[in-house]
Design an enzyme around this catalytic site. Structure first.
Site, PDB file in Angstrom:
ATOM      1  N   SER A 172      50.359  37.644  35.247  1.00  0.00           N
ATOM      2  CA  SER A 172      49.450  38.289  36.174  1.00  0.00           C
ATOM      3  C   SER A 172      48.346  37.301  36.503  1.00  0.00           C
ATOM      4  CB  SER A 172      48.848  39.534  35.543  1.00  0.00           C
ATOM      5  OG  SER A 172      48.003  39.165  34.477  1.00  0.00           O
ATOM      6  N   LYS A 173      47.535  37.672  37.441  1.00  0.00           N
ATOM      7  CA  LYS A 173      46.465  36.774  37.849  1.00  0.00           C
ATOM      8  C   LYS A 173      45.608  36.336  36.669  1.00  0.00           C
ATOM      9  CE  LYS A 173      45.892  37.902  42.661  1.00  0.00           C
ATOM     10  NZ  LYS A 173      45.196  38.691  43.666  1.00  0.00           N
ATOM     11  N   ARG A 174      45.346  37.290  35.780  1.00  0.00           N
ATOM     12  CA  ARG A 174      44.501  36.895  34.655  1.00  0.00           C
ATOM     13  C   ARG A 174      45.299  36.354  33.473  1.00  0.00           C
ATOM     14  NH1 ARG A 174      44.836  41.399  37.732  1.00  0.00           N
ATOM     15  NH2 ARG A 174      46.294  42.664  36.628  1.00  0.00           N
TER      16      ARG A 174
END
Length: 515
Positions: A283-285
């Site tokens: 995921s983005k994080r």
RNA sequence: GCCCCGUUGGUCUAGCGGUUAUGACGCCGCCCUCUCAAGGCGGAGAUCGCCGGUUCGAAUCCGGUACGGGGUACCA
């Protein structure tokens, strides 16, 4: 673009949130019934997919794959691929992120039809539909405050009850309405089942009592995501909703809205998410890189498309294919249900294959794109010519454009060359003397072609009574500064006689026999 | 907690009641060879998460279970 030409990228007009919402949807002012009929007749003939990212950061690899699947599906069926920016979260949405998404899609070669649509620009329409539902009795005003709802949930949790909020306002009438802000909630069925026919997941069923009366319009009058997607997808004539499987449950809830409105449901297809090498979700994080990161690492868009398509989708045992083949082969039914891990090694391999399949000119252009991305000047003049000439030998040996550029050091380097450690081992005193003896032969070689220099060097090795490798390796070291390079005779040909002799001279200077 | 979804070599996968379980990446060896790649050949690596059931026969069908993932917001 490269060896697998993607359709020319249309440059859409800059994202025009300013354009009045109604302008973009011819159907926005039509009565609902009319709309529905219109779409029905239309949906039979044309496929319409969409990619709907929220502009809160770069286009990450998972989103890129979702976009690709939508694009492949539409393009393979002569349909349309639309782009909608879900920017209703004003606090987190930025124009920079929107631009980054456009940029990422363009680089990947995923062209969209028409203008990108700003979801935020359509708030009026979202509210209008909610009002319609209120009038029809499909939705109701809920005056419960967030505090009340939270208190309800806390209590439910404490008692181990389902935390589904049951609004006391569901069956109230105008006479009961206080003068206070209210949310508009869907009057969801409390009995029976909700079934979603998913093209990837199959038939998925929930008990209706698992669903709450979701909020359509917040108390400040803005639409929630759940409501906005439905209205937008409907108005945009989207026939196939292909998105990450984190939306599977949402599909059930959204289907309730479609049903309440009497609208046709699109075909849903929930594709599995991509996981990182460690199996954790990407995921983005958590480690997901933006597509521009892959561009900067020197991967070709065609290879990215190939790899991403192959992740969670298969066409028999085909591994290496062009985008044209992918659009032709792609079906939702062949999409896997399980999540796949992202594997750089395989991406690299595929990238190498696509590079080898690319024309030299196409790789040169890709190198220009890479240079621009790294904000460095493009290769020009004589060196560009040399690079192009050396391309066949270079592309055979590189898995990424970055690696290719690195391997082309001998073309970019200025004399005297930096001789790396391994190359230096091939350039001892004996070797230097040997090269010095070779020099006169090279000076007389004519014409200066790889065939002629090879003939010359082979003859020299024979008279010296040594193997070709004993000459070629020191020669390579002197000419390229490395122990590894394309064939030395090709290197000599692209460098030219003068440069070659000068480089040899640089390493033989001071040794016996130096000319 | 509740509700959904998933599970085939290290990784991506083929498979859709009967195969020595497919191919690719990666790894190892050999060949080719001026190096490295590429290419060719060969190899190691999977009791198809586990337990039951159906069946003459199950990776394939059914039921449990474990693990992983997603959802459960006036986020998207």
């Amino acid at each position: 673009m490269f060896s697998c030409p993607a359709p020319a990228i249309k440059r859409p007009e800059p994202f025009a949130a300013r354009i009045p919402a109604g302008r973009r949807y011819h159907s926005a002012h039509d009565p609902p019934g009319h709309k529905q009929r219109k779409r029905q007749s239309n949906s039979m003939s044309q496929v319409v997919t969409r990619f709907a990212p929220s502009p809160t950061g770069y286009l990450h690899i998972g989103g890129a794959r979702t976009a690709l699947f939508n694009w492949l599906f539409a393009r393979g069926r002569g349909g349309k691929f639309l782009l909608r920016i879900e920017d209703t979260d004003r606090a987190r949405s930025t124009p920079e992120a929107t631009e980054a998404i456009f940029e990422g899609l363009r680089w990947l070669g995923l062209d969209w039809d028409g203008d990108a649509v700003s979801q935020f620009s359509r708030v009026e329409r979202h509210a209008e539909v909610a009002r319609e539902m209120l009038e029809k009795g499909a939705a109701y005003r809920c005056y419960a405050t967030q505090e009340e709802i939270q208190a309800f949930r806390d209590e439910a949790k404490e008692k181990g009850l389902p935390p589904l909020f049951r609004s006391p306002w569901r069956d109230k009438g105008p006479e009961d309405w206080p003068d206070a802000p209210y949310t508009v909630r869907l009057k969801a069925p409390r009995e029976g089942e909700v079934t979603v026919e998913d093209a990837v997941q199959g038939t998925v069923t929930w008990k209706a009592d698992q669903m709450d009366d979701l909020i359509l319009l917040r108390s400040d009058g803005t639409p929630t995501y759940m409501h906005a997607v439905v209205v937008d997808d409907h108005d945009m004539g989207v026939t196939h909703v292909i998105r990450g499987d984190d939306h599977l449950t949402n599909a059930a809830r959204q289907s309730l809205i479609y049903r309440a409105l009497g609208w046709d449901l699109p075909v849903f297809a929930h594709i599995p998410l991509i996981h990182g090498p460690d199996g954790a979700k990407l995921s983005k994080r958590h480690g997901a890189l933006g597509v521009e990161a892959y561009r900067d690492m020197g991967y070709l868009p065609a290879a990215m498309r190939n790899y991403l398509a192959r992740l969670g989708w298969a066409h028999g045992d085909d591994e290496f294919f062009t985008t044209e083949q992918a659009t032709e082969w792609f079906t939702l039914e062949a999409v896997n249900k399980g999540a796949a891990r992202f594997d750089f090694a395989k991406l690299e391999n595929l990238n190498g294959q696509h590079m080898r399949a690319s024309t030299d000119a196409a790789l040169m252009e890709a190198l220009d794109v890479l240079a621009a991305a790294h904000k460095i000047a493009p290769v020009e003049g004589a060196r560009r010519e040399m690079l192009l000439e050396a391309m066949p030998g270079l592309k055979e040996r590189a898995k990424t454009l970055l690696e290719l550029h690195e391997n082309a050091y001998y073309i970019f380097a200025d004399r005297p060359l930096q001789i790396d450690e391994k190359a230096a081992k091939n350039l001892g005193a004996d070797a230097a003397e040997m090269l010095a003896r070779l020099t006169p032969h090279l000076r007389n070689a004519s014409p200066w072609t790889s065939e002629k220099t090879e003939e010359t060097v082979r003859a020299f090795a024979e008279t010296e009574g040594i193997k070709l490798g004993k000459v070629a390796q020191p020669l390579r070291a002197a000419l390229t500064g490395r122990a590894v390079s394309p064939g030395v005779f090709d290197v000599m040909a692209t460098l030219g006689r003068d440069e070659c002799l000068a480089r040899i001279d640089d390493v033989t200077a001071g040794h016996a026999g130096a000319a």
